[in-house]
Design a protein around this motif. Structure first.
Motif, PDB file in Angstrom:
ATOM      1  N   TYR A 180       0.875  -1.129   0.108  1.00  0.00           N
ATOM      2  CA  TYR A 180      -0.234  -0.086   0.099  1.00  0.00           C
ATOM      3  C   TYR A 180       0.925   1.324   0.143  1.00  0.00           C
ATOM      4  CZ  TYR A 180      -3.208   3.708   1.397  1.00  0.00           C
ATOM      5  OH  TYR A 180      -4.413   4.614   1.306  1.00  0.00           O
ATOM      6  N   THR A 188      -3.484   1.499  -3.736  1.00  0.00           N
ATOM      7  CA  THR A 188      -4.753   1.567  -4.412  1.00  0.00           C
ATOM      8  C   THR A 188      -4.540   2.396  -5.450  1.00  0.00           C
ATOM      9  OG1 THR A 188      -5.341   3.185  -2.948  1.00  0.00           O
ATOM     10  CG2 THR A 188      -5.911   0.704  -2.242  1.00  0.00           C
ATOM     11  N   GLU A 189      -4.037   3.251  -5.780  1.00  0.00           N
ATOM     12  CA  GLU A 189      -3.932   4.569  -6.873  1.00  0.00           C
ATOM     13  C   GLU A 189      -3.049   3.575  -8.044  1.00  0.00           C
ATOM     14  OE1 GLU A 189      -4.017   8.650  -5.103  1.00  0.00           O
ATOM     15  OE2 GLU A 189      -2.147   7.799  -5.094  1.00  0.00           O
ATOM     16  N   VAL A 191      -3.032   0.231  -8.289  1.00  0.00           N
ATOM     17  CA  VAL A 191      -3.928  -0.915  -8.967  1.00  0.00           C
ATOM     18  C   VAL A 191      -4.860  -0.163  -9.781  1.00  0.00           C
ATOM     19  CG1 VAL A 191      -5.693  -2.480  -8.291  1.00  0.00           C
ATOM     20  CG2 VAL A 191      -3.667  -2.217  -6.764  1.00  0.00           C
ATOM     21  N   SER A 192      -5.600   1.080  -9.602  1.00  0.00           N
ATOM     22  CA  SER A 192      -6.531   1.595 -10.417  1.00  0.00           C
ATOM     23  C   SER A 192      -5.785   2.177 -11.624  1.00  0.00           C
ATOM     24  CB  SER A 192      -6.997   2.685  -9.690  1.00  0.00           C
ATOM     25  OG  SER A 192      -7.998   3.525 -10.500  1.00  0.00           O
ATOM     26  N   THR A 193      -4.683   2.424 -11.632  1.00  0.00           N
ATOM     27  CA  THR A 193      -3.868   2.861 -12.806  1.00  0.00           C
ATOM     28  C   THR A 193      -3.738   1.788 -13.588  1.00  0.00           C
ATOM     29  OG1 THR A 193      -2.673   4.795 -11.778  1.00  0.00           O
ATOM     30  CG2 THR A 193      -1.668   4.083 -13.774  1.00  0.00           C
ATOM     31  N   ARG A 195      -5.453  -0.920 -13.866  1.00  0.00           N
ATOM     32  CA  ARG A 195      -6.596  -1.534 -14.442  1.00  0.00           C
ATOM     33  C   ARG A 195      -7.078  -0.771 -15.794  1.00  0.00           C
ATOM     34  NH1 ARG A 195      -5.774  -5.736 -13.776  1.00  0.00           N
ATOM     35  NH2 ARG A 195      -6.382  -6.958 -11.855  1.00  0.00           N
ATOM     36  N   LEU A 219     -10.291  -1.829   0.066  1.00  0.00           N
ATOM     37  CA  LEU A 219      -9.937  -0.591  -0.993  1.00  0.00           C
ATOM     38  C   LEU A 219      -9.028  -1.212  -2.041  1.00  0.00           C
ATOM     39  CD1 LEU A 219      -8.828   1.952   2.009  1.00  0.00           C
ATOM     40  CD2 LEU A 219     -10.830   2.190   0.266  1.00  0.00           C
ATOM     41  N   PHE A 220      -8.240  -2.225  -1.779  1.00  0.00           N
ATOM     42  CA  PHE A 220      -7.404  -2.656  -2.785  1.00  0.00           C
ATOM     43  C   PHE A 220      -8.449  -3.443  -3.760  1.00  0.00           C
ATOM     44  CE2 PHE A 220      -3.222  -2.710  -0.550  1.00  0.00           C
ATOM     45  CZ  PHE A 220      -2.670  -2.224  -1.546  1.00  0.00           C
ATOM     46  N   LYS A 222     -11.644  -3.028  -4.398  1.00  0.00           N
ATOM     47  CA  LYS A 222     -12.400  -1.990  -5.073  1.00  0.00           C
ATOM     48  C   LYS A 222     -11.673  -1.131  -5.947  1.00  0.00           C
ATOM     49  CE  LYS A 222     -15.904  -1.295  -1.297  1.00  0.00           C
ATOM     50  NZ  LYS A 222     -16.404  -0.393  -0.214  1.00  0.00           N
ATOM     51  N   SER A 223     -10.427  -1.353  -5.551  1.00  0.00           N
ATOM     52  CA  SER A 223      -9.591  -0.469  -6.917  1.00  0.00           C
ATOM     53  C   SER A 223      -9.215  -1.345  -7.880  1.00  0.00           C
ATOM     54  CB  SER A 223      -8.477   0.138  -6.196  1.00  0.00           C
ATOM     55  OG  SER A 223      -8.788   1.244  -5.076  1.00  0.00           O
ATOM     56  N   GLY A 224      -9.468  -2.671  -7.985  1.00  0.00           N
ATOM     57  CA  GLY A 224      -9.323  -3.624  -9.054  1.00  0.00           C
ATOM     58  C   GLY A 224      -8.330  -4.744  -8.614  1.00  0.00           C
TER      59      GLY A 224
END
Length: 417
Positions: A180, A188-189, A191-193, A195, A219-220, A222-224
């Motif tokens: 994290y 999480t940012e 992971v979102s990137t 995805r 959070l992880f 949900k971020s993908g």
């Protein structure tokens, strides 16, 4: 030269030795059995060390009652999996102080299933990439060590930017493990990137974090992320989660390959051809060409030698096409018809390539059940200046019809363009 991969199996129980040896053979490997440490040393001395993929070693042997056999195989630089009758914590802890790949309790049949999967993975992992992104030095080194023991191609990345660079340059990466707290963005940012560029079926992502924040797992996800593991974690949990995530990506790839491939030749099928040309290449280039290939008098091969002979001919033709056109979009359209799309290729070069293929195929000897077969082909080519691939196919088909009318075994460009 192909070298047979051996697995040294050291087990004093005859039944267990037979079970493990059967699993080794099922994985396409060659078991070398021994009932004691002394016998194992004698067996290993007769082997080429590099031919040994790993050793599966019983923790308790008559001449090595406390894991000494595992010490011996580790000292010989053989990746070692320990098998034990006991699941007592002191035994587990003692095994994990050694530099082992993994350990397998014998308590139930599912553990033998895990061993079978692990054997298959040790070879597959040599071409499977895993990225680890973490600033937690002890945790990162521990993860890297376990992944290296399982033969993964490991990328140690201190930042998300480093990881993205490795992903851009290495197509064999199947899993990203990210902490994290990383320097250039949160996990999480990151992971979102990821995805935005990779679907869950293309790249598995596993989040990891310590501390008291129990919301990080949600959070992880949900971020993908595909999965999450909380630090501190056990040796077994980490490796099981890694294996499950990598196998998920491989299973999806296998399903996709089956859907997109011709069952007989392994070439892409008609559906995948259209997807590749019209979807992946969203804008067709100005200079391009399409060729339809039809095998001459193929029906007579089936009628004379049988359909199995015809199938063998189609497989050989497919292999020649793959060899001759490594950079083009190729497909089996059905029956004895194949298609090749040439992006950004001048027509003179296309004709030259196709004539080389036609001559190579005519000179190819195909052997089946003692018979010597050969086949020629007719080729129609379209260079129609259009973004409509269907129109190009229609044009190539007209040229192919004219080739057959003229006597076959030729390459002809459509004259109606």
């Amino acid at each position: 030269m192909f070298m047979q991969q051996n697995v040294l199996v050291i087990e004093n129980s005859h039944t267990s030795l037979e079970i493990v040896s059967k699993l080794v053979r099922k994985a396409g490997l060659n078991p070398i059995g021994a009932r004691s440490l002394m016998e194992a040393r004698a067996r290993f001395s007769q082997m080429m060390p590099e031919s040994c993929l790993c050793a599966i070693v019983a923790y308790n042997l008559p001449d090595a009652p406390h894991g000494e056999a595992a010490d011996a195989t580790i000292a010989a630089y053989i990746p070692t999996i320990v098998v034990t009758d006991s699941v007592h914590p002191p035994t587990r802890e003692h095994i994990l102080t050694k530099d082992v790949v993994d350990y397998i309790p014998k308590e139930n049949a599912q553990n033998y299933d895990y061993l079978s999967r692990l054997l298959a993975r040790l070879e597959k992992n040599k071409s499977t990439g895993v990225i680890v992104v973490s600033t937690h030095r002890k945790s990162r080194k521990n993860m890297l060590s376990m992944l290296h023991k399982h033969n993964f191609v490991v990328f140690d990345c201190p930042t998300a930017s480093d990881a993205m660079q490795h992903l851009a340059n290495n197509k064999h990466i199947r899993l990203v493990i990210t902490d994290y707290a990383i320097p250039d963005m949160t996990g999480t940012e990151f992971v979102s990137t990821l995805r935005k560029a990779f679907a869950k079926e293309q790249l598995a992502i596993m989040g990891i974090a310590g501390g008291e924040n129990t919301l990080l797992s949600a959070l992880f996800i949900k971020s993908g992320a595909n999965d999450f593991i909380h630090r501190p974690y056990s040796h077994e949990e980490f490796l099981c989660r890694v294996m499950q995530n990598v196998e998920y990506i491989e299973s999806v790839e296998a399903i996709r390959r089956a859907a997109n491939s011709d069952y007989l030749t392994g070439l892409p099928n008609r559906r995948h051809f259209f997807y590749t040309v019209t979807v992946q290449q969203s804008s067709l280039p100005d200079s391009h060409a399409l060729a339809l290939i039809d095998l001459d008098h193929f029906k007579s091969i089936n009628d004379t030698y049988g359909h199995d002979a015809g199938d063998e001919v189609l497989k050989v033709v497919a292999s020649v096409i793959e060899e001759q056109f490594p950079d083009e979009v190729i497909a089996r359209f059905g029956g004895e018809e194949f298609c090749i799309y040439f992006p950004e290729t001048h027509i003179d070069d296309v004709i030259k390539l196709l004539n080389t293929f036609r001559e190579t195929l005519a000179d190819t000897i195909i052997r089946f059940n003692g018979e010597t077969l050969s086949v020629t082909c007719s080729v129609g080519v379209s260079t129609l200046n259009t973004q409509n691939i269907e129109a190009m196919l229609s044009n190539a088909d007209k040229a192919l019809y004219e080739v057959k009318r003229q006597g076959r075994n030729q390459v002809l460009k459509a004259c109606t363009e």
